[in-house]
Design a protein around this motif. Structure first.
Motif, PDB file in Angstrom:
ATOM      1  N   VAL A   1       0.838  -1.199   0.000  1.00  0.00           N
ATOM      2  CA  VAL A   1       0.000   0.000   0.000  1.00  0.00           C
ATOM      3  C   VAL A   1       0.874   1.250   0.000  1.00  0.00           C
ATOM      4  O   VAL A   1       0.540   2.255  -0.639  1.00  0.00           O
ATOM      5  N   SER A   2       2.011   1.197   0.684  1.00  0.00           N
ATOM      6  CA  SER A   2       2.915   2.354   0.681  1.00  0.00           C
ATOM      7  C   SER A   2       3.432   2.630  -0.725  1.00  0.00           C
ATOM      8  O   SER A   2       3.581   3.790  -1.129  1.00  0.00           O
ATOM      9  N   ASP A   3       3.694   1.566  -1.494  1.00  0.00           N
ATOM     10  CA  ASP A   3       4.069   1.749  -2.899  1.00  0.00           C
ATOM     11  C   ASP A   3       2.933   2.426  -3.661  1.00  0.00           C
ATOM     12  O   ASP A   3       3.146   3.351  -4.451  1.00  0.00           O
ATOM     13  N   ALA A   4       1.716   1.930  -3.435  1.00  0.00           N
ATOM     14  CA  ALA A   4       0.552   2.473  -4.142  1.00  0.00           C
ATOM     15  C   ALA A   4       0.348   3.946  -3.803  1.00  0.00           C
ATOM     16  O   ALA A   4      -0.007   4.755  -4.673  1.00  0.00           O
ATOM     17  N   ILE A   5       0.574   4.306  -2.539  1.00  0.00           N
ATOM     18  CA  ILE A   5       0.424   5.711  -2.133  1.00  0.00           C
ATOM     19  C   ILE A   5       1.456   6.578  -2.847  1.00  0.00           C
ATOM     20  O   ILE A   5       1.141   7.669  -3.344  1.00  0.00           O
TER      21      ILE A   5
END
Length: 606
Positions: free
Chosen positions: A336-340
């Motif tokens: 999710v941090s990548d997606a953010i």
């Protein structure tokens, strides 16, 4: 976040939909998919195991998007053309009141000035990927009119009994369901699992204790319950067609009409009757033959086109770009941090990215489970990969056979930690997180048994076991007391697919309950002949198997009483038995029965 984004920027009409092919094994689901794509019929098509997910552009005259009028697999070029069309449209409306965030900050000339989003996005070369998308889009000749360009995800679902348990976890309302049956056979006969092998052989495997008509009504009622009855606030509504295959074997029109009426009689006056659009009999052998193609195939294609057209939803242009970049990554899963970080690179507020992920999860483009600890930090970009990964543990390949771990899974339904870690070790996702997903959807339950080393986790997966086809009233002999059976019934008149598995795994987690596995019991001795037979070792013991996919025996309390749960198609039957004299048990049998009724009610609610 969605409404605010629409106010702040331009939007595009996005039409994502899912076409889910359901039905028992060997009914021709894969052949029907080929027919929709106008591909020639292949009589040697192999059976689908778990599922096959395809991203398709259903081009047709109604869409006016391409010169083509034939369905085909979606390509990277399609994505670029859609972006190019989006840019041209934005440029044509540059004088409009709302200035697009995308057009303002992502013109091709300014793509070198993208703001750095940190090491996470840099690892994926997000800025370079976005720049590449814009450069390719700017060189693509597209009309300024912004037209809906649909994407259709076709899920060709394996029809083996075990995989029907998995699919409810992936049901969404933006889905058209095609429920297939073999129109050339009597659908009241018991269904036998069939598998077409790559070498052209047909394997007839398990005969289940239900007919094709039972299975069809179960699926229809389940879809209605999941997506209509309990989701009345959702604007998207699923659609369902009953598709009779092997129409080439029904030469007479009268016979086809007779089959259609028989199927229609299954759902007339049922609460889910409005879900069903029509019953079509299709001849897949005519696929790709132009004017000689079965008109019912064309009718079905047009129905899919119409369904998708009704699902077009306005999407903020930055959100569209976000999904394009995710596809460009060509990754199965990211954090999710990548997606953010990627969302920020697309000029989406960091706090809004989880909402964008939920948006695309509902559209079926990604899988995002914020409610699951472990998986709440992951975004699954390739749903097919994830479904296949989960399914690996069900049809274990021959290389796994012969080990005690494999035996426990196939014969007892117990999946031990060393086995699932080995099966899923190369899946790019922690095996413990996959197990957590199975537990969340109640496909598995953590248990503790004496069958394996207690240092390792054990999970009960009843769906992997063979089905029980015997008498539901059969129990192990020697009981002192037996309560009248209780039946758990449903308004549809059928046990929904997957419900028995979820009930059994929920019951298995209760502290007072243990799984009661196969046992060997002394044969009852009624008289001299019986005692003589035992003495001569002609008859000494009998084996009773207790655990099946649709029948599970539990031990309850101390000393234990037996609780049998059996799926009898139209209800779940619960039997309680006591094998010790009432006077020697600390809790009255009546009290135990009342406790179990409360337990079952609680588990059903869960």
């Amino acid at each position: 976040a969605y409404k605010r984004a629409l106010k702040e920027q331009e939007s595009a009409d996005v039409a994502y939909a899912r076409l889910m092919l359901l039905g028992s094994a060997g009914t021709g689901k894969t052949s029907l998919k080929h027919s929709l794509m106008e591909e020639p019929f292949n009589p040697h098509t192999t059976s689908t195991i778990v599922s096959d997910v395809s991203s398709v552009r259903p081009f047709g005259h109604k869409w006016q998007t391409m010169r083509e009028n034939k369905w085909r697999e979606a390509t990277e070029e399609d994505e670029i053309k859609e972006i190019a069309s989006l840019f041209k449209f934005i440029q044509s409306r540059s004088s409009s009141y709302h200035t697009s965030v995308l057009s303002a900050k992502y013109s091709c000339d300014e793509s070198d000035a993208l703001v750095s989003t940190g090491s996470i996005a840099s690892d994926f070369n997000v800025e370079i990927r976005i720049k590449s998308i814009f450069e390719r889009a700017s060189s693509t000749d597209q009309k300024t009119e912004l037209l809906v360009q649909p994407f259709l995800h076709i899920w060709d679902c394996g029809g083996q009994p075990v995989f029907l348990e998995i699919l409810p976890a992936f049901l969404t309302p933006r889905t058209m369901f095609l429920l297939l049956f073999d129109a050339s056979k009597d659908f009241r006969e018991r269904w036998q699992s069939r598998q077409n092998t790559p070498d052209g052989k047909v394997l007839f495997v398990e005969v289940v204790n239900e007919s094709t008509s039972d299975l069809m009504v179960k699926w229809i009622s389940t879809i209605h319950s999941y997506l209509v009855k309990h989701n009345k606030e959702d604007a998207s509504s699923p659609s369902l067609y009953c598709i009779g295959t092997r129409g080439d074997k029904l030469k007479r029109k009268r016979k086809r009409e007779q089959v259609k009426k028989q199927i229609q009689s299954l759902y007339e006056e049922k609460e889910f009757s409005d879900l069903i659009e029509d019953v079509l009999i299709i001849d897949n052998t005519t696929s790709g033959r132009g004017e000689k193609e079965d008109p019912s195939i064309t009718e079905l294609r047009e129905a899919v086109d119409s369904f998708i057209n009704n699902l077009a939803v306005k999407t903020p242009v930055n959100w569209v770009l976000f999904r394009k970049v995710l596809r460009e990554l060509k990754q199965n899963i990211i954090s999710v941090s990548d997606a953010i970080a990627i969302g920020v690179a697309c000029h989406i507020r960091a706090d809004d990215v989880p909402e964008v992920l939920k948006f695309y999860h509902e559209l079926g483009a990604v899988l995002y489970y914020p409610q699951l600890e472990g998986l709440n930090k992951k975004v699954i970009l390739n749903p097919k990969w994830f479904v296949d990964t989960i399914g690996k543990v069900f049809p274990l390949e021959k290389g796994w056979r012969g080990t005690n771990r494999w035996y426990l899974l196939q014969n007892k339904g117990i999946l031990v930690q060393p086995l699932y870690q080995e099966v899923w070790q190369s899946s790019s996702i922690d095996p413990e997180e996959i197990i957590e997903l199975l537990v969340h959807f109640r496909l598995a339950a953590q248990v503790q048994t004496d069958l394996y080393d207690g240092r390792f986790k054990q999970y009960f997966l009843p769906a992997v076991l063979p089905g029980y086809t015997g008498d539901p009233n059969e129990v192990r002999p020697g009981y002192e007391l037996r309560a009248s059976p209780v039946h758990i019934t449903f308004s549809t008149g059928y046990v929904p697919p997957g419900f028995f598995t979820r009930l059994a795994t929920t019951v298995a987690t209760d502290d007072n309950v243990k799984l009661n596995f196969d046992n060997v019991y002394a044969a009852p001795t009624a008289g001299f002949i019986d005692r003589l037979a035992i003495t001569m070792k002609l008859r000494s013991k009998i084996e009773v198997k207790h655990i099946y996919r649709n029948r599970v025996c539990f031990s309850y309390g101390h000393p234990s009483d037996d609780l049998f749960l059996t799926d009898i198609n139209d209800a779940i039957q619960a039997d309680v038995l006591r094998y010790v004299p009432e006077i020697s048990h600390p809790i009255p049998f009546k009290t135990v029965c009342q406790q179990l009724l409360k337990l079952l009610d609680k588990c059903c609610q869960k």
